[in-house]
Enzyme design. Sequence first.
Site: not given
Length: 449
Positions: A17, A157-158, A266, A269, A326, A333
């Site tokens: 990020v 953040e997206f 993400c 988590k 992906k 992770r």
Amino acid sequence: MELKERLDVSVIGAGYVGLVTGVALADLGHNVLCMDVDKSKIAEIEKGKIPIYEPGLEELLLKNKQEGRLRFSSSIKDAVNHGLVIFIAVGTPPKPNGEADLSYVENVARDIAINMDSYRLIVEKSTVPVETGEKVRQTMQLYIKGEVDFDVASNPEFLREGSAVADFLHPDRIVVGVDSPKARDLLFCLYSPLAAPIIVTDIKSAELIKHASNSFLALKISFINAVSRISEMVGADVDKVAEGMGMDKRIGERFLKAGIGYGGSCFPKDVDAFIHISEVLGYDFNLLKEVRKINEEQRKLVIKKIKEGLWILKDKKVVLWGVSFKPETDDVRGAPSIDIIEDLLKEGAKVVAVDPQALDRLREVFKDRISYVLDKYEAAKDADCILLTTEWDDFKDVDFKKLKEIMSLAFIVDGRNLYKHLELDSHGFLYLPFGSSALGKPVGGKKIL
Ligand code: NAD
Ligand code: UGA
């Protein structure tokens, strides 16, 4: 739109990020310094070597570096001196109980306070539980020397890995969580060249927007995976169900792809962290616990499907096509592949991993316990099963005739429903997708479509 004013920006943490944020803000015209404690990472970037695989990032980084808008450092002092706006983009990994580990955020807040001698806007970019902004402010107040003014803001953040640069530069919305007009104006100025709508909120609401958004997307995936289980029981086709649902604009077609479930650094988590903070605040978020449970079950279902074909896995060669969580990223992770490989190894299977970008990262996890092969056909030689785990482009274009000849057993478990339209079962494959055919049950009943 045009850049209102060129701002001095520092980004602390040059990971997936932070690096994208720094590079993209430089590309918008700001004067950016990216800082990371990992000196070897900074040294590599200085040499022009990007530590992660993210499409488009390297070119943009080199361009902005050459044009003088982007610098790198491993000194927090440099970063605090440089940035009027300072982003915190360090990791917030899960503790064993699901709670977000905020020690990296706390360290940075402390370091900024110690080194700060005039006004700064400190922006949470890391994904953090609600009320972290308050903690950051308190920490800064404790460690600041003398009377120095500052603001804290939340600007979640997206971006998605694999399309991070494009997502950052073309977001659906920008969330600005602030409690002062000065902080709001600075963030408006920062993003002035972007066309996206900006929603201004208080800091806690902004923090909640991030956890709620990720959790909602995870919920959509688990929902369709639950429907896929029912579809399998009756021989319906979950992809058709998803298509029919998604055509309703209120539902939307995205994030309704059934399969092995969500992974990554993400969703798992953040779902855990949202459950945990809700509990701390006095709310038992059972709905999200189910989301997590369904997701974990999908990974177990993979093993069940492989066993449906092979019965005993000991000494069987199982090849995973795709191991990143992906496509278009080297990130493993929280990848479903990791749990699946562990389970296969427990059963005594011989595991071979194929991936265009993620093999080095996977090697750090499994060392010599499995084999690593770049070419999908080479890996498939004498295989008893191919498990399609990640839908990279390379796995979309397959010579199935050749594959059938080289495999020991023509057996495919399709964790992403990538080959369903090819009717591989009628071409001599034992083919098991998710949410449609089970062994002995035809897909969607008679073939009338
Ligand atoms: P990451 O692990 O890739 O990067 C974190 C970086 O911070 C590392 O390079 C680490 O060396 C550095 N760091 C740690 N402590 C530091 C310190 N004291 N000073 C300077 N640098 C320090 O993590 P990431 O994937 O970039 O995620 C960062 C945050 O952003 C997380 O909270 C995550 O949830 C959130 N987020 C991630 C994504 C994504 O796609 N990866 C998307 C949106 C939000
Ligand atoms: C996700 C969010 O989409 C981003 O908005 C967010 O910023 C980011 O998390 C974050 O906070 O880190 P990311 O994890 O990079 O982004 O990737 P996604 O495209 O969301 O995919 C996450 C996982 O869900 C992948 O394992 C993917 O295969 C899986 N998925 C996605 C499905 O199983 N089905 C779907 O329909 C969609």
